[in-house]
Design a protein around this motif. Structure first.
Motif, short mmCIF file in Angstrom:
data_model
loop_
_atom_site.label_atom_id
_atom_site.label_comp_id
_atom_site.label_asym_id
_atom_site.label_seq_id
_atom_site.Cartn_x
_atom_site.Cartn_y
_atom_site.Cartn_z
N ASP A 151 -11.41 2.62 0.12
CA ASP A 151 -11.45 3.82 0.95
C ASP A 151 -12.70 3.82 1.84
O ASP A 151 -13.17 2.75 2.23
CB ASP A 151 -11.38 5.07 0.05
N GLY A 190 -6.14 -4.72 4.78
CA GLY A 190 -5.79 -3.32 4.54
C GLY A 190 -6.62 -2.34 5.33
O GLY A 190 -6.91 -1.24 4.86
N GLU A 230 -5.90 -1.78 8.87
CA GLU A 230 -5.27 -1.67 10.19
C GLU A 230 -5.46 -0.28 10.79
O GLU A 230 -5.57 -0.14 12.01
CB GLU A 230 -3.75 -1.92 10.11
N LYS A 231 -5.47 0.74 9.96
CA LYS A 231 -5.54 2.10 10.48
C LYS A 231 -6.97 2.63 10.66
O LYS A 231 -7.18 3.74 11.15
CB LYS A 231 -4.77 3.05 9.57
N LYS A 286 -4.89 0.06 -3.98
CA LYS A 286 -4.89 1.23 -3.11
C LYS A 286 -5.69 0.91 -1.85
O LYS A 286 -6.77 0.32 -1.92
CB LYS A 286 -5.52 2.42 -3.84
N LYS A 290 -6.71 3.02 1.61
CA LYS A 290 -6.62 4.25 2.40
C LYS A 290 -6.20 3.96 3.84
O LYS A 290 -5.49 4.76 4.44
CB LYS A 290 -7.97 4.96 2.38
N TYR A 291 -6.64 2.83 4.39
CA TYR A 291 -6.42 2.57 5.80
C TYR A 291 -5.32 1.54 6.07
O TYR A 291 -5.41 0.74 6.99
CB TYR A 291 -7.74 2.14 6.45
N SER A 292 -4.29 1.58 5.22
CA SER A 292 -3.17 0.67 5.44
C SER A 292 -1.88 1.31 4.95
O SER A 292 -1.89 2.09 4.00
CB SER A 292 -3.41 -0.64 4.68
N ASP A 293 -0.79 0.98 5.62
CA ASP A 293 0.51 1.47 5.18
C ASP A 293 1.31 0.39 4.45
O ASP A 293 2.25 0.70 3.72
CB ASP A 293 1.33 1.99 6.38
N SER A 294 0.95 -0.87 4.65
CA SER A 294 1.69 -1.94 3.96
C SER A 294 1.07 -2.16 2.59
O SER A 294 -0.16 -2.18 2.44
CB SER A 294 1.62 -3.25 4.75
N PRO A 295 1.91 -2.29 1.57
CA PRO A 295 1.38 -2.48 0.22
C PRO A 295 0.64 -3.82 0.09
O PRO A 295 1.07 -4.84 0.65
CB PRO A 295 2.63 -2.47 -0.66
#
Lengths: 305, 305, 305, 305
Positions: free
Chosen positions: C16, C37, C39-40, C77, C79-84
């Motif tokens: 995170d 993880g 990307e966002k 986990k 926080k800044y990714s949507d792909s597992p």
């Protein structure tokens, strides 16, 4: 501010080890020092020793007397001198009008004399700032005395602080820091409220007689007799009293002795227990004080702080 | 003191959860309570609800208004009522001369009105004791706000307290207790000396502009704009400001926002963050206040504390 | 030590806001960062984003997984990714033998898998140093939760700390600093002795049932059910429980709810309440940890701290 | 627990003022006391004086020797006796097998002798609980010595604590409470992390030589020579060293003297500076210790705590 006193001539008159630290600090800020009463001290490079107070007063821009002032005969205590230094009328008359006379406690006769002669008298014992800073070595000295006098630790003890003023708060703060259970005793509701905020057990002087029996160590800062016969009779004989109020203190010492209670008067602690810290405090406050009083030349005398 | 208020009839008018604790405490001490503005609260056993303020004033020995007083129209805030409660001239005229009107902040027009009518007005916001005790929930509320607003811990942070007054000391004390590096900012040399004793980094307001850049969290207690444009420009954008000074605070909030500095106004914290503690504080102070003002019947009005 | 990681390639995988601070700190010390993880997140200059975990593991010298490790399916986990992001057997097999895998909590199956494959697994949740430093944001977060949940102030409250371990001491210390009356509850006589030294009210767990009724706020740090039905029945309904023990905590939450006691689970506080401080803590510890594990190349895997 | 020792016969052998407080406390809990080495003390009502150690050992259920144990000849220090008390083989042989021998420090030869004879030896200096509680009077005593030896206040001083163990933490805590700037020096990362949490300046022993020059007061608790020649050469001559490590301390005292550094050895402080508190600590711990060792009768000797 390192050379803020450049060219200013200061007479340092009597005193104890504190003044040695003060002298060195004033010199570092550029002041030229004329010493009176330092014949027995290790020679201080750059300081001129004046043969007498009379001769010193005419040569300088400001006169620095010790915190405890003079005795009733005008004698200035000087740890490093054997010849008496007397602040008498003759000396006062020799002081040029614009030269401030800085002194800790000024006796009433000195005040009126200075007033008559138009001397600018600066009484530092009235400076809240100085009194608060000096409360630090005072409180530590008092705690040291208590440590020496008791068979218990301060930690975990029931310690009472009578009077929550400039010295009382410092004591309460330190005692709590060591781990004592501290009871703060005061009269003003606002002081009792602050005591609650500080985590003390807050007791009104009106209820002290019901609480004092729990005290193992009692620190008094109130300058009138709060620990009188009636109160002392409620104190447990194992308790130790350290009285920091100025002479004669706030304790009936004779009666305490009759009751077998150890009671100690603790006057003038800063210069005794921590002269270097006490000297640093003076050195922190005096330069600005000197500059302030040199730049605002008053022609009429009044006691100033 | 448990039945010290036996037989005394108190009107409690408006307010918030604090008043609920206060009512219960006053009842325990024997008081008979007439409530105004509590229709929506859970019923309190033993309390009579007065249909209006006008009807209440004639039935009681003392009138207790909330700490925040009235708004400019005389409206008394009442969390547990939907009907407006207004302290207007008509109500004031109905108050018997010997009945004290206790209120937190009294607006100038209320004061002059009360004065003209010979009403004994007791303004509790002037009670040092109350303000100091209320500084405890205020300080905790402000610290809670800072915890919520920052991405760092208070522990280890550079926290500044602007203004070392009744609330400033409490804040400084708590912040230090949590482990912050606390800078205390004040103007009076005696406050700066006390800050040194307390182990704070002591900074004169005159030098604040050179130091404020180190602040990570800034608590302001000064009720005029100390955090103006010039000062805010020296604050790091990551810093968080919590302003405890009464409205409008001591911060140029608009300019802070422009600079991207998070700045929060924290008014009236005690009743919000810790109503029970705040109620206990009132309950600690009010009984004695009531007794004092009932026994000394004044015929002329003056604002008293 | 500013360039102590020069030339070292670190993969930072998921996590995170803490990891954002960590990345920036590692870069300042000279490390080259491969992110998985993020990307966002706002783009981080100098960081290369790896398209997948598989591709990252072969390119770096050390792998940094988050403190909370993986879930039971191996998902990290982020926080800044949507792909597992999944740490599965295939990924583990791709890790070169000399590349340390640094992770907070490692599940038993990850440990045995890593062991079979000869991977050097470094489990940071076992680092006393890290746990103690993380206890600071944890304690503050727990205190913030208590402030929000209670109607009283921490100051003056009866606060209980159950368990005097790495987090318990920090909590006790801070609560005392805010002005609470703190009861420390432990089993070991040496911990109770230290509690006495710290000025806490020291209570043996064996006697907790006789004391818990006085608690207004209860902080639990013990990771098994100490606040069970029998104990909860002795707790006053006004009390608030903040449980810091790792899931499922040490409280029978359902039963607490039945009794009307507010009980809150407080897991993973550091990353939530103070991500910047928590990131700084990682940045303080990881560089030395990385250097230590890169220089001592082990050929056989064992869990190390 | 007031009569928990009813009917139990305890021999109290030698020691100092602490033992006087211990005796009185054990009596209050119902124990019957046989004293050895108290001829010169004020008579204690209810205590039987045994003419010799040999005669005492056969009459009692438990033997209580002082914390400092015996010297190399087996002599037990006894403040209130002029006749030597010797714990020799003859005495040991006279001790019935089930009678525990409680002593602070047991020399290696005493241990092996007791082992051979099947005596249950309980060495209290190994009790963490006792050592931590005793660290309170030790720390106060060390601080008192520092107050007496320095010309500065503890408040505001740069005070170093070498070794963060059972005594080091207590010292650090108290020094901070008085207002010192405390540097905590340790080797274990977890101790340094705790030092950070406590608000100390945390320094690894590896870096001590770069920091020690700032120290004004140094408290050593490490029982091997950390303040050796190389280290002392970096210490400012104004500094004061108080060494609390057991004889011969951790300081090269001779070299310190050559350098003009004031260095003091502070052994056995609890019994000297606060015998009443130290006696209360024994009285807090011994009853349970006695009961535990009387109820679990061992037939083979081993050193127990």
């Amino acid at each position: 501010m390192s050379a803020g006193l450049k060219g200013i001539r200061c007479a340092v008159i009597g005193g104890d080890d504190r003044e040695l630290y003060l002298i060195s600090e004033l010199q570092q800020q550029g002041a030229y020092i004329v010493g009176v009463g330092f014949e027995k001290a290790s020679p201080i490079s750059g300081m001129t020793l004046a043969p007498s107070l009379e001769e010193a007063v005419g040569q300088v821009d400001v006169l620095l007397f010790p915190l405890f002032g003079t005795d009733e005969c005008g004698v200035v205590k000087a740890k490093y001198s054997d010849s008496p230094i007397v602040l008498n009328k003759k000396v006062l008359e020799a002081i040029p009008a614009q030269v401030p006379l800085v002194i800790g406690f000024a006796r009433p006769d000195l005040k009126s004399e200075a007033n008559n002669l138009g001397i600018k008298l600066v009484e530092t014992s009235r400076l809240d700032e100085l009194v608060i800073l000096n409360s630090i070595p005072s409180a530590e000295g008092a705690i040291q005395m208590a440590m020496e006098a008791t068979t218990i630790t301060i930690h975990g003890s029931n310690s009472f602080v009578l009077g929550l003023g400039r010295c009382g708060w410092t004591l309460a703060h330190m005692l709590k820091g060591i781990g004592a259970r501290v009871t703060g005793v005061a009269r003003k509701p606002s002081d009792l409220a602050r005591a609650v905020e500080m985590g003390l057990h807050a007791v009104d002087f009106a209820n002290l007689k019901d609480e004092i029996g729990h005290a193992e160590i009692i620190f008094n800062t109130v300058p009138h007799q709060v620990l009188d016969r009636l109160m002392l009779e409620k104190v447990t004989p194992d308790a130790v009293i350290v009285d920091l109020a100025s002479r004669p203190g706030g304790t009936d010492f004779e009666y305490a002795q009759n009751l077998g209670i150890k009671a100690l008067l603790a006057p003038g602690l800063p210069g005794t227990v921590a002269p270097k810290t006490a000297g640093r405090i003076l050195a922190h406050i005096y330069p600005q004080l000197i500059l302030r009083h040199l730049t605002t030349v008053n022609t009429t005398c009044k006691v100033e702080v």
